[in-house]
Design a protein around this motif. Sequence first.
Motif, short mmCIF file in Angstrom:
data_model
loop_
_atom_site.label_atom_id
_atom_site.label_comp_id
_atom_site.label_asym_id
_atom_site.label_seq_id
_atom_site.Cartn_x
_atom_site.Cartn_y
_atom_site.Cartn_z
N SER A 84 -8.26 -19.85 3.85
CA SER A 84 -9.19 -19.81 2.71
C SER A 84 -9.75 -18.42 2.51
O SER A 84 -10.00 -17.99 1.37
N LEU A 85 -9.97 -17.68 3.62
CA LEU A 85 -10.55 -16.34 3.50
C LEU A 85 -9.56 -15.34 2.92
O LEU A 85 -9.95 -14.39 2.24
N THR A 86 -8.28 -15.52 3.20
CA THR A 86 -7.28 -14.60 2.65
C THR A 86 -6.91 -14.96 1.21
O THR A 86 -6.49 -14.10 0.44
N ALA A 87 -7.09 -16.22 0.84
CA ALA A 87 -6.74 -16.64 -0.52
C ALA A 87 -7.80 -16.25 -1.53
O ALA A 87 -7.50 -16.12 -2.73
N ARG A 88 -9.04 -16.03 -1.09
CA ARG A 88 -10.12 -15.89 -2.07
C ARG A 88 -10.14 -14.54 -2.77
O ARG A 88 -10.73 -14.43 -3.85
N ALA A 89 -9.51 -13.50 -2.20
CA ALA A 89 -9.50 -12.21 -2.90
C ALA A 89 -8.80 -12.34 -4.23
O ALA A 89 -9.30 -11.87 -5.27
N GLU A 90 -7.64 -12.97 -4.23
CA GLU A 90 -6.91 -13.16 -5.49
C GLU A 90 -7.71 -14.03 -6.44
O GLU A 90 -7.77 -13.75 -7.64
N ARG A 91 -8.36 -15.06 -5.91
CA ARG A 91 -9.12 -15.97 -6.76
C ARG A 91 -10.30 -15.27 -7.43
O ARG A 91 -10.56 -15.46 -8.63
N VAL A 92 -11.03 -14.45 -6.67
CA VAL A 92 -12.22 -13.83 -7.25
C VAL A 92 -11.84 -12.76 -8.27
O VAL A 92 -12.53 -12.59 -9.29
N ILE A 93 -10.72 -12.07 -8.07
CA ILE A 93 -10.26 -11.11 -9.08
C ILE A 93 -9.86 -11.85 -10.35
O ILE A 93 -10.19 -11.45 -11.47
N GLU B 133 -7.80 -6.21 -21.93
CA GLU B 133 -6.84 -6.11 -20.83
C GLU B 133 -7.49 -5.39 -19.66
O GLU B 133 -8.14 -4.36 -19.83
N PRO B 134 -7.37 -5.92 -18.42
CA PRO B 134 -7.99 -5.27 -17.27
C PRO B 134 -7.37 -3.91 -16.98
O PRO B 134 -6.17 -3.70 -17.15
N ALA B 135 -8.24 -2.97 -16.53
CA ALA B 135 -7.79 -1.61 -16.23
C ALA B 135 -7.83 -1.30 -14.75
O ALA B 135 -7.13 -0.39 -14.28
N GLY B 136 -8.67 -2.00 -13.98
CA GLY B 136 -8.81 -1.71 -12.55
C GLY B 136 -9.91 -2.55 -11.95
O GLY B 136 -10.68 -3.20 -12.66
N VAL B 137 -9.99 -2.52 -10.60
CA VAL B 137 -10.89 -3.43 -9.89
C VAL B 137 -11.58 -2.70 -8.74
O VAL B 137 -10.95 -1.97 -7.97
N ALA C 76 -15.87 -9.00 -7.13
CA ALA C 76 -14.95 -8.14 -7.87
C ALA C 76 -15.58 -7.71 -9.18
O ALA C 76 -16.20 -8.53 -9.87
N VAL C 77 -15.46 -6.44 -9.48
CA VAL C 77 -15.81 -5.90 -10.80
C VAL C 77 -14.50 -5.45 -11.43
O VAL C 77 -13.79 -4.60 -10.90
N VAL C 78 -14.18 -6.06 -12.57
CA VAL C 78 -12.96 -5.71 -13.29
C VAL C 78 -13.34 -4.90 -14.53
O VAL C 78 -14.14 -5.34 -15.36
N PHE C 79 -12.77 -3.72 -14.64
CA PHE C 79 -12.97 -2.85 -15.80
C PHE C 79 -11.88 -3.17 -16.84
O PHE C 79 -10.75 -3.51 -16.48
N SER C 80 -12.20 -3.06 -18.11
CA SER C 80 -11.21 -3.32 -19.16
C SER C 80 -10.82 -2.02 -19.84
O SER C 80 -11.57 -1.05 -19.87
N LYS C 81 -9.62 -2.02 -20.39
CA LYS C 81 -9.07 -0.80 -20.97
C LYS C 81 -9.78 -0.39 -22.26
O LYS C 81 -9.88 0.79 -22.56
N TRP C 82 -10.23 -1.39 -23.03
CA TRP C 82 -10.88 -1.06 -24.30
C TRP C 82 -11.93 -2.11 -24.61
O TRP C 82 -12.01 -3.13 -23.97
#
Length: 393
Positions: free
Chosen positions: A304-313, A325-329, A387-393
Motif C-alpha cells: 500500500s505504501l509503494t502504490a500510493r505515490a502513483e495514486r496521489v499524483i 496538461e500537467p507539466a511537472g510534479v 503532490a503538487v502538479v504544475f500545469s503547462k498553461w
Amino acid sequence: MLIQTYSSDQRETSLAADELTRSIRDDKNASLLVAYTNAHHNPAVIAASLAETKVPFLIASSCLGSLICNDVHAKADAGLSVLSITDEDGAFGVGSADCSEVSAFDAGASALESALKNAGRPFESPSLIWCALPPGEEEDILNGFTSVVGEQVPIFGGSAADNTVEGNWFICTQQHSGANCVAVAVMYPSSPLGLSYSSGYKPTNTEFIATKANNRHILELNGTAASVAYNEATNGLINNQLSGGQILGLTSTAPLGRPVQLENGALNYLLCHPDQVCEDGGLNVFSQVTEGEELVLMEGSIASLTARAERVINNAIMLLPDDREPAGVLLVYCAGCRLTVGDEIHPMLESLQKTFGHLPICGTYTFGEQGRFLDGTNRHGNLMISAVVFSKW
C-alpha cells in the motif's frame, strides 16, 4: 509554465553542485529552484553554487537521498536533485528565518513575509506556499504562516530529514542555513495547480481517546498507559520496548490516525507516528495531540505504501481543470515509509516512470509532511504523502 529536473550522484558536494549548476545555467529564464539532497552533502557549497544562477532557491536535506523521475531517470536515492520552474508570467519568492533566534511562530511569520516581499506581491495571497521546516514545532510554524495570509492559502511541503534521525538535517536559502532554518517559497503561477495530500493507510476498528496528552506526548489512551494500550491493540508490536526505547521503525505500519470529516461525509485520516516509549509509559509522537482527541489505529503494508505515490499524483492531476496538461510534479514522501519499504522503493520508481514518463518529478523523504485536505484546512502530519502538479498553461 516549464518544469525541468536535474540530478547528480557525485559523492563530493562541490562536484555535484557544479554539475547541476552548469545544467541550470542553460535554463536562463528559471523563476524558482527547489533542491533536495542527501544529508551527507555540505549545504553551504550547494547554496554558493546555486547562488551563481541568480535564481531564488530553497534547499533541504532528505532521508537517504532524494527522488527524481522523468523519461530518462528513475532514481529513488539521488544524491542531489533540483526542480526548476520557469514561468515568465508568474511570480515567485523565497524567504527564511531561524527558529533558534525567535519563536517557531515568529519564524514562520517572518519567513513568509520575506517571501511575499521577494515575490513582489506583499499584499496578494499566493496560490501556494511551499515550505521546508525543521522537525519539532511544525504546527507553530504553520500558525505563523496563517497569521500573515489567513487560512485559505494551501500550504504544502515537508520537514527536513537526515539518514539516521540524529539531527543532521539542514535547510538552506540565500539568507539562512542550518538545522533550525524555516524556508518558504510563495508561488503565483500563471497556470493552475493540482494539489493532493493523503495517507496510504486504512483505519482499523480500534479507537482510542487520548485521555492524557501534552503536545507531542501521549500519556494515556483510554485511561491506560499509552504504550500498554498501544501494545495490546497491536498484538505485542512493542513488547520489548515497554520499559522505554525507540520504536520508530516498528510503528511505521501501525500509526495512529485522526479522522477528518469532509463536507461530502467522507473521512480522511491525518497520521500521527509514535517514535518512543517514555519512562512514564507514555508515547512520544511526531505531531501534536490534544487531550480528549479521538485517535484510530491504522494499518498499512509495503504494497500500500509503494502504490500510493502513483495514486496521489493521479489525484492531483485530476484536480487540474479539464483542459490543462500537467507539466511537472513536486512530491513529498514520508521518510518513515521510505525506510519501511526498503528496496521496494525502486520498483515504485519504475512504475512511476512507466506511468508518468513524460512528467518531470522531483521528491523528498521527510520527517513530517504539511498539506491540505479537501476540507480546506492546512495540517502537519506524519507518514503522509503529497503532490503538487504544475500545469503547462
